[in-house]
Design a protein around this motif. Sequence first.
Motif, mmCIF file in Angstrom:
data_model
loop_
_atom_site.group_PDB
_atom_site.id
_atom_site.type_symbol
_atom_site.label_atom_id
_atom_site.label_comp_id
_atom_site.label_asym_id
_atom_site.label_seq_id
_atom_site.Cartn_x
_atom_site.Cartn_y
_atom_site.Cartn_z
ATOM 1 N N ASP A 95 10.736 3.237 3.601
ATOM 2 C CA ASP A 95 10.619 3.485 2.160
ATOM 3 C C ASP A 95 9.753 2.425 1.489
ATOM 4 O O ASP A 95 8.955 2.726 0.601
ATOM 5 N N GLY A 96 9.952 1.176 1.899
ATOM 6 C CA GLY A 96 9.237 0.064 1.281
ATOM 7 C C GLY A 96 10.026 -0.518 0.120
ATOM 8 O O GLY A 96 10.691 0.211 -0.628
ATOM 9 N N ILE A 97 9.976 -1.830 -0.015
ATOM 10 C CA ILE A 97 10.750 -2.500 -1.061
ATOM 11 C C ILE A 97 10.312 -2.059 -2.450
ATOM 12 O O ILE A 97 11.140 -1.842 -3.338
ATOM 13 N N ASP A 98 9.017 -1.901 -2.657
ATOM 14 C CA ASP A 98 8.524 -1.503 -3.982
ATOM 15 C C ASP A 98 9.089 -0.148 -4.400
ATOM 16 O O ASP A 98 9.456 0.057 -5.566
ATOM 17 N N THR A 99 9.176 0.778 -3.454
ATOM 18 C CA THR A 99 9.735 2.100 -3.757
ATOM 19 C C THR A 99 11.198 1.994 -4.152
ATOM 20 O O THR A 99 11.650 2.632 -5.110
ATOM 21 N N ASP A 103 13.121 3.048 -7.716
ATOM 22 C CA ASP A 103 14.047 4.185 -7.708
ATOM 23 C C ASP A 103 15.460 3.668 -7.475
ATOM 24 O O ASP A 103 15.876 3.432 -6.340
ATOM 25 N N GLU A 104 16.208 3.496 -8.541
ATOM 26 C CA GLU A 104 17.541 2.903 -8.456
ATOM 27 C C GLU A 104 18.500 3.755 -7.634
ATOM 28 O O GLU A 104 19.325 3.232 -6.882
ATOM 29 N N HIS A 105 18.408 5.071 -7.767
ATOM 30 C CA HIS A 105 19.312 5.956 -7.027
ATOM 31 C C HIS A 105 19.028 5.905 -5.526
ATOM 32 O O HIS A 105 19.953 5.864 -4.708
ATOM 33 N N GLU A 106 17.760 5.916 -5.162
ATOM 34 C CA GLU A 106 17.391 5.813 -3.756
ATOM 35 C C GLU A 106 17.834 4.474 -3.181
ATOM 36 O O GLU A 106 18.330 4.398 -2.050
ATOM 37 N N ALA A 107 17.683 3.421 -3.970
ATOM 38 C CA ALA A 107 18.091 2.089 -3.524
ATOM 39 C C ALA A 107 19.593 2.047 -3.267
ATOM 40 O O ALA A 107 20.050 1.497 -2.254
ATOM 41 N N PHE A 108 20.368 2.632 -4.178
ATOM 42 C CA PHE A 108 21.820 2.649 -4.002
ATOM 43 C C PHE A 108 22.201 3.422 -2.743
ATOM 44 O O PHE A 108 23.069 2.990 -1.968
ATOM 45 N N ASP A 109 21.566 4.556 -2.526
ATOM 46 C CA ASP A 109 21.875 5.370 -1.349
ATOM 47 C C ASP A 109 21.577 4.612 -0.062
ATOM 48 O O ASP A 109 22.371 4.633 0.884
ATOM 49 N N ARG A 110 20.430 3.947 -0.020
ATOM 50 C CA ARG A 110 20.057 3.201 1.188
ATOM 51 C C ARG A 110 21.049 2.058 1.453
ATOM 52 O O ARG A 110 21.463 1.828 2.594
ATOM 53 N N ALA A 111 21.418 1.346 0.397
ATOM 54 C CA ALA A 111 22.361 0.240 0.560
ATOM 55 C C ALA A 111 23.736 0.754 0.971
ATOM 56 O O ALA A 111 24.414 0.157 1.821
ATOM 57 N N ASN A 269 2.580 -9.120 7.353
ATOM 58 C CA ASN A 269 2.252 -9.047 8.774
ATOM 59 C C ASN A 269 3.289 -8.251 9.555
ATOM 60 O O ASN A 269 2.961 -7.459 10.430
ATOM 61 N N THR A 270 4.562 -8.460 9.233
ATOM 62 C CA THR A 270 5.632 -7.849 10.012
ATOM 63 C C THR A 270 5.762 -6.359 9.755
ATOM 64 O O THR A 270 5.904 -5.572 10.686
ATOM 65 N N TYR A 271 5.694 -5.968 8.493
ATOM 66 C CA TYR A 271 6.005 -4.577 8.165
ATOM 67 C C TYR A 271 4.779 -3.722 7.875
ATOM 68 O O TYR A 271 4.906 -2.524 7.669
#
Length: 283
Positions: A95-99, A103-111, A269-271
């Motif tokens: 997804d990427g940190i910026d995304t 998107d607060e809802h997506e962030a909550f779901d992922r966490a 570099n890593t991601y």
Amino acid sequence: MTVKSSAPQAIKRYLKYALYRYRDSDNSEAAYYFAQLAFLLMCVCGDTPAKWRGVFREYDASDCRGSKQQSESVQMTYKQAITHCKKSVNMIAKDGIDTLLADEHEAFDRADVLEYPLYQQRWMTLRDYPVLYMIYEAADEALAIRTTRLMWQKILLYADMLDAPLEHPAVHLTDAYRACLKHFIILNTVGVLRTYKNDPAVLRDICVAVSLVADLLANDEVVKWREISAICDQCAAAFRYGDDVALYRDYLKTLRATYQRAVNAYFDNTYQHKTPRHQDSSS
């Protein structure tokens, strides 16, 4: 690769005292700060978890998950928990940190997907499974408050150690990785100073801990950590007269800016370029 020497007993004893003092108090964020500091120092110094077991045990004593878990909750094996973490973290990286920040809802779901199964694992403690436990804590932190870049960076960076030996997760960390961990120490300290800016007792304990860390990392090539000790002395004097810690906090912010370049380079570099996250065992 330059590996720091083992952390001295003075910092371990002090963190053990701090965790004992705050583990059952209302200052749970302070206890979490000291637990994170212990974990990060273990990794920066290249120590094994066995050397920090006594410190971690104090934090485990405050873990209230057991009283809240369902008796029928599914218990994973250690390997299953690792697989779950890797799958969830890969989705976060995709997804990427910026995304996720946008998107607060997506962030909550992922966490939530990452955190809840780990929350149910009664066998998982900081003492026995430090990397796995800190991934859980970082995901729980992301659920509790509005997510920040630091939270997602913690999750991604801690997950990089999942392939390392359980008995020595920090054995093959690169210097760039260690720079990121030092950056986390700075950001965590800035954040907790802000949270407890009106609580002189907590601030004193934080400053004492960081002054001990300054001695430990005094020879760092990026930052002159010993300068922090002098500022801690000024803070200690300020506490007696009821002043705040603006000077100390501002100095840490300058350190944050210094390390930010190294952190950005590591994550790019890593991601983005998929470079190895750990050095070979022959390094």
